[in-house]
Structure formats: structure tokens, C-alpha cells
Design a protein around this motif. Structure first.
Motif, mmCIF file in Angstrom:
data_model
loop_
_atom_site.group_PDB
_atom_site.id
_atom_site.type_symbol
_atom_site.label_atom_id
_atom_site.label_comp_id
_atom_site.label_asym_id
_atom_site.label_seq_id
_atom_site.Cartn_x
_atom_site.Cartn_y
_atom_site.Cartn_z
ATOM 1 N N THR A 80 -8.812 41.226 85.719
ATOM 2 C CA THR A 80 -8.033 42.296 86.352
ATOM 3 C C THR A 80 -8.889 43.048 87.362
ATOM 4 O O THR A 80 -8.442 43.350 88.472
ATOM 5 N N GLN A 81 -10.138 43.345 86.987
ATOM 6 C CA GLN A 81 -11.039 44.051 87.895
ATOM 7 C C GLN A 81 -11.345 43.208 89.131
ATOM 8 O O GLN A 81 -11.353 43.712 90.255
ATOM 9 N N LYS A 82 -11.598 41.921 88.945
ATOM 10 C CA LYS A 82 -11.896 41.040 90.077
ATOM 11 C C LYS A 82 -10.697 40.928 91.013
ATOM 12 O O LYS A 82 -10.847 40.919 92.238
ATOM 13 N N ARG A 83 -9.497 40.868 90.452
ATOM 14 C CA ARG A 83 -8.301 40.808 91.278
ATOM 15 C C ARG A 83 -8.137 42.096 92.086
ATOM 16 O O ARG A 83 -7.831 42.079 93.263
ATOM 17 N N LEU A 84 -8.387 43.226 91.441
ATOM 18 C CA LEU A 84 -8.311 44.517 92.111
ATOM 19 C C LEU A 84 -9.350 44.616 93.218
ATOM 20 O O LEU A 84 -9.050 45.087 94.327
ATOM 21 N N ASP A 85 -10.572 44.152 92.938
ATOM 22 C CA ASP A 85 -11.624 44.152 93.968
ATOM 23 C C ASP A 85 -11.204 43.331 95.178
ATOM 24 O O ASP A 85 -11.400 43.748 96.326
ATOM 25 N N ALA A 86 -10.626 42.164 94.935
ATOM 26 C CA ALA A 86 -10.172 41.308 96.038
ATOM 27 C C ALA A 86 -9.055 41.993 96.829
ATOM 28 O O ALA A 86 -9.020 41.927 98.065
ATOM 29 N N GLU A 87 -8.153 42.671 96.133
ATOM 30 C CA GLU A 87 -7.057 43.371 96.810
ATOM 31 C C GLU A 87 -7.589 44.495 97.698
ATOM 32 O O GLU A 87 -7.151 44.661 98.845
ATOM 33 N N VAL A 88 -8.540 45.261 97.189
ATOM 34 C CA VAL A 88 -9.143 46.350 97.970
ATOM 35 C C VAL A 88 -9.812 45.784 99.220
ATOM 36 O O VAL A 88 -9.632 46.309 100.331
ATOM 37 N N GLN A 89 -10.566 44.698 99.062
ATOM 38 C CA GLN A 89 -11.232 44.078 100.208
ATOM 39 C C GLN A 89 -10.214 43.528 101.210
ATOM 40 O O GLN A 89 -10.408 43.643 102.426
ATOM 41 N N MET A 102 -7.236 36.967 95.717
ATOM 42 C CA MET A 102 -6.242 37.709 94.929
ATOM 43 C C MET A 102 -5.323 36.736 94.199
ATOM 44 O O MET A 102 -5.028 36.912 93.011
ATOM 45 N N VAL A 103 -4.874 35.701 94.908
ATOM 46 C CA VAL A 103 -3.972 34.716 94.302
ATOM 47 C C VAL A 103 -4.675 33.974 93.169
ATOM 48 O O VAL A 103 -4.107 33.780 92.090
#
Length: 125
Positions: A80-89, A102-103
Motif C-alpha cells: 500500500t505504501q509503495k503504491r501510494l509513493d508511486a501515485e505521489v511521484q 501504480m498499476v
């Protein structure tokens, strides 16, 4: 009169004897011995050996279940954290690479949660 209270030392000794017996039972079972053979070796009933094996299996399932659940929870938090990090970037840079990440992280999260997207069915026309 009632029974005399059993001392802590006696209880500790009984627990030690039981744990040694359980270890021996597990070793014999792992070596391919049948319950009847184990009972004969230990001079116990087959029912008692069966009860020990059942208790060991139940204990293992309980402990393994907790371990697996803890690992799963940890992986869900990490993913979840990695997905959020990718979304922010992605939002910050508008870089397609972060959209792909993100996908990928979303797909991993779906797998961890047991969620499967519906499969596309091709038209037969």
C-alpha cells in the motif's frame, strides 16, 4: 479430605516429560512409523499417540496461521505504501513510468487481498 496441591516443581517436571514424549513421537512419526508402531515403542495406547499427534498438528496450524497472517498484513502495508509513493511521484512528475508502477503495486495488492478483476470475454461475432 481432598487432594494435596501439586507443587510447581512437579508440574514443571510433568511438562518436561510430556514435551520430551511429544518430541520423540514427532521424530518417530516423521521417520515413517505408524501410530501403532509408536505406541508399541513408547508402551502407550495408539489412542494416546493419536491424541499427541492431533495436538501437535493443531498447535502447528494455530502458530502457522498467526505467522502467515502477520506476514500478509506486513506485505499489505508495504505494498500500500509503495503504491501510494508511486501515485505521489506520478502526480508530481506526470511520468508514465510511475503510472505503470501504480498499476503493478495495485495488482500486487489485489493478489494479497484476494481480489481478482473480472476477466474480459472476447466477442464471438
Amino acid at each position: 479430605m481432598g487432594r494435596k496441591p501439586v507443587s510447581n516443581r512437579h508440574n514443571a517436571f510433568q511438562q518436561f516429560v510430556k514435551s520430551q514424549r511429544m518430541i520423540e513421537t514427532a521424530d518417530l512419526y516423521a521417520a515413517g512409523k505408524t501410530q501403532a508402531q509408536i505406541a508399541e515403542i513408547q508402551k502407550r495406547s495408539q489412542t494416546a499417540v493419536f491424541d499427541d499427534l492431533r495436538q501437535m498438528k493443531n498447535d502447528w496450524r494455530e502458530k502457522a496461521g498467526g505467522t502467515i497472517a502477520a506476514w500478509r498484513d506486513q506485505e499489505i502495508a508495504y505494498t500500500t505504501q509503495k503504491r501510494l509513493d508511486a501515485e505521489v511521484q506520478y502526480k508530481r512528475t506526470n511520468n508514465f513510468h510511475f503510472g505503470e508502477l501504480m498499476v503493478k503495486w495495485s495488482h500486487r495488492l489485489d493478489l494479497l487481498l484476494g481480489i481478482e478483476a473480472p476477466k474480459k470475454i472476447e466477442s464471438t461475432d
